[in-house]
Design a protein around this motif. Structure first.
Motif, mmCIF file in Angstrom:
data_model
loop_
_atom_site.group_PDB
_atom_site.id
_atom_site.type_symbol
_atom_site.label_atom_id
_atom_site.label_comp_id
_atom_site.label_asym_id
_atom_site.label_seq_id
_atom_site.Cartn_x
_atom_site.Cartn_y
_atom_site.Cartn_z
ATOM 1 N N PRO A 1 0.807 -1.219 0.000
ATOM 2 C CA PRO A 1 0.000 0.000 0.000
ATOM 3 C C PRO A 1 0.847 1.279 0.000
ATOM 4 N N LEU A 2 0.405 2.225 -0.818
ATOM 5 C CA LEU A 2 0.941 3.596 -0.819
ATOM 6 C C LEU A 2 -0.191 4.473 -0.302
ATOM 7 N N LEU A 3 0.111 5.246 0.744
ATOM 8 C CA LEU A 3 -0.924 6.053 1.381
ATOM 9 C C LEU A 3 -0.702 7.535 1.135
ATOM 10 N N SER A 4 -1.814 8.258 1.064
ATOM 11 C CA SER A 4 -1.809 9.686 0.767
ATOM 12 C C SER A 4 -2.003 10.501 2.045
ATOM 13 N N ASP A 5 -1.069 11.412 2.310
ATOM 14 C CA ASP A 5 -1.134 12.293 3.493
ATOM 15 C C ASP A 5 -0.957 13.742 3.032
ATOM 16 N N PRO A 6 -1.930 14.261 2.241
ATOM 17 C CA PRO A 6 -1.752 15.590 1.643
ATOM 18 C C PRO A 6 -1.637 16.735 2.643
ATOM 19 N N ASP A 7 -2.260 16.604 3.826
ATOM 20 C CA ASP A 7 -2.135 17.684 4.815
ATOM 21 C C ASP A 7 -0.916 17.488 5.721
ATOM 22 N N ARG A 8 -0.179 16.381 5.487
ATOM 23 C CA ARG A 8 1.093 16.097 6.170
ATOM 24 C C ARG A 8 0.964 15.896 7.681
ATOM 25 N N VAL B 1 0.253 13.089 9.348
ATOM 26 C CA VAL B 1 0.932 11.864 9.775
ATOM 27 C C VAL B 1 2.442 12.042 9.626
ATOM 28 N N LEU B 2 2.858 12.662 8.533
ATOM 29 C CA LEU B 2 4.293 12.964 8.357
ATOM 30 C C LEU B 2 4.820 13.732 9.573
ATOM 31 N N ARG B 3 4.068 14.758 9.998
ATOM 32 C CA ARG B 3 4.496 15.562 11.159
ATOM 33 C C ARG B 3 4.497 14.726 12.434
ATOM 34 N N ALA B 4 3.467 13.884 12.606
ATOM 35 C CA ALA B 4 3.361 13.078 13.825
ATOM 36 C C ALA B 4 4.570 12.151 13.976
ATOM 37 N N TYR B 5 5.129 11.717 12.850
ATOM 38 C CA TYR B 5 6.294 10.828 12.879
ATOM 39 C C TYR B 5 7.615 11.605 12.802
ATOM 40 N N GLY B 6 7.536 12.926 12.740
ATOM 41 C CA GLY B 6 8.761 13.724 12.638
ATOM 42 C C GLY B 6 9.400 13.627 11.261
ATOM 43 N N ALA B 7 8.589 13.256 10.251
ATOM 44 C CA ALA B 7 9.109 13.048 8.903
ATOM 45 C C ALA B 7 8.804 14.227 7.983
ATOM 46 N N PHE B 8 8.458 15.369 8.574
ATOM 47 C CA PHE B 8 8.252 16.583 7.794
ATOM 48 C C PHE B 8 8.835 17.737 8.584
ATOM 49 N N GLY B 9 9.652 18.528 7.937
ATOM 50 C CA GLY B 9 10.256 19.667 8.614
ATOM 51 C C GLY B 9 11.445 20.184 7.841
ATOM 52 N N GLU B 10 12.340 20.847 8.557
ATOM 53 C CA GLU B 10 13.524 21.407 7.899
ATOM 54 C C GLU B 10 14.518 20.318 7.547
ATOM 55 N N LYS B 11 15.068 20.434 6.344
ATOM 56 C CA LYS B 11 16.110 19.520 5.895
ATOM 57 C C LYS B 11 17.028 20.283 4.966
ATOM 58 N N THR B 12 18.190 19.737 4.752
ATOM 59 C CA THR B 12 19.143 20.377 3.845
ATOM 60 C C THR B 12 19.101 19.646 2.515
ATOM 61 N N MET B 13 18.908 20.422 1.453
ATOM 62 C CA MET B 13 18.869 19.855 0.116
ATOM 63 C C MET B 13 19.757 20.712 -0.768
ATOM 64 N N TYR B 14 20.747 20.092 -1.355
ATOM 65 C CA TYR B 14 21.686 20.814 -2.232
ATOM 66 C C TYR B 14 22.257 22.049 -1.539
ATOM 67 N N GLY B 15 22.562 21.901 -0.246
ATOM 68 C CA GLY B 15 23.199 22.972 0.502
ATOM 69 C C GLY B 15 22.261 24.040 1.019
ATOM 70 N N LYS B 16 20.972 23.947 0.721
ATOM 71 C CA LYS B 16 19.999 24.936 1.189
ATOM 72 C C LYS B 16 19.084 24.277 2.218
ATOM 73 N N THR B 17 18.638 25.081 3.189
ATOM 74 C CA THR B 17 17.668 24.581 4.159
ATOM 75 C C THR B 17 16.281 24.781 3.574
ATOM 76 N N VAL B 18 15.532 23.698 3.482
ATOM 77 C CA VAL B 18 14.178 23.752 2.946
ATOM 78 C C VAL B 18 13.250 23.012 3.913
ATOM 79 N N THR B 19 11.962 23.239 3.759
ATOM 80 C CA THR B 19 10.982 22.495 4.545
ATOM 81 C C THR B 19 10.344 21.481 3.622
ATOM 82 N N GLY B 20 10.311 20.236 4.062
ATOM 83 C CA GLY B 20 9.717 19.206 3.233
ATOM 84 C C GLY B 20 9.718 17.865 3.925
ATOM 85 N N VAL B 21 9.467 16.837 3.125
ATOM 86 C CA VAL B 21 9.432 15.471 3.646
ATOM 87 C C VAL B 21 10.848 15.005 3.929
#
Length: 156
Positions: free
Chosen positions: A92-99, A101-121
């Motif tokens: 199963p692939l599940l949809s969490d468009p409002d994020r 569940v991602l937030r509840a698991y700590g899987a959404f927030g600030e991350k570094t991508m290509y040297g920049k700080t972004v907010t995402g999964v």
């Protein structure tokens, strides 16, 4: 903003989300067996495709060890259905468009991508035990080689 990070022994946050066909799948559906819950940024992107195909290709061994697999992203069910069908994904692939569940698991927030700080999964993987507790919590995992490492860690 710092999201909560889960640790082994924590109660896994409950969820009920639509799958690629619009059917509701809940964490409670997996009580009594272990389940890998993994979070990925976007269906059909190169890294997420590699990771999903790795889970698909290792599903028999994981299943044989009594471990189910569920993938969660912010994608809408229609996009998940295309991804599932294109890659012949059998879990199963599940949809969490409002994020939520991602937030509840700590899987959404600030991350570094290509040297920049972004907010995402934040690509993250959890093993939830048969009682609904976190057994393994891995954040910022790599798309490539991650499933092999997980299998080694779990001796599967």
């Amino acid at each position: 903003m710092t999201d909560t990070r889960l640790s082994p022994g924590d109660q896994a946050p409950e969820f009920s989300l639509p799958d690629a066909d619009g059917n509701t799948v809940s964490l409670a559906d997996y009580r009594g067996r272990k389940v890998v819950v993994y979070f990925y940024p976007a269906a059909s992107t190169p890294g997420c495709t590699k990771q999903a195909c790795d889970f698909r290709d290792n599903l028999a061994e994981l299943d044989g060890a009594g471990i189910a697999v569920v993938g969660i992203s912010p994608d809408k069910p229609a996009k998940l259905a295309k991804f599932r069908d294109a890659e012949q994904l059998t879990f199963p692939l599940l949809s969490d468009p409002d994020r939520a569940v991602l937030r509840a698991y700590g899987a959404f927030g600030e991350k570094t991508m290509y040297g920049k700080t972004v907010t995402g999964v934040i690509r993250s993987t959890f093993l939830v035990d048969a009682e609904g507790k976190i057994e393994v919590a891995q954040y910022n995992v790599r798309a490539t080689g991650h499933v092999a490492k997980l299998r080694r860690d779990l001796s599967v």
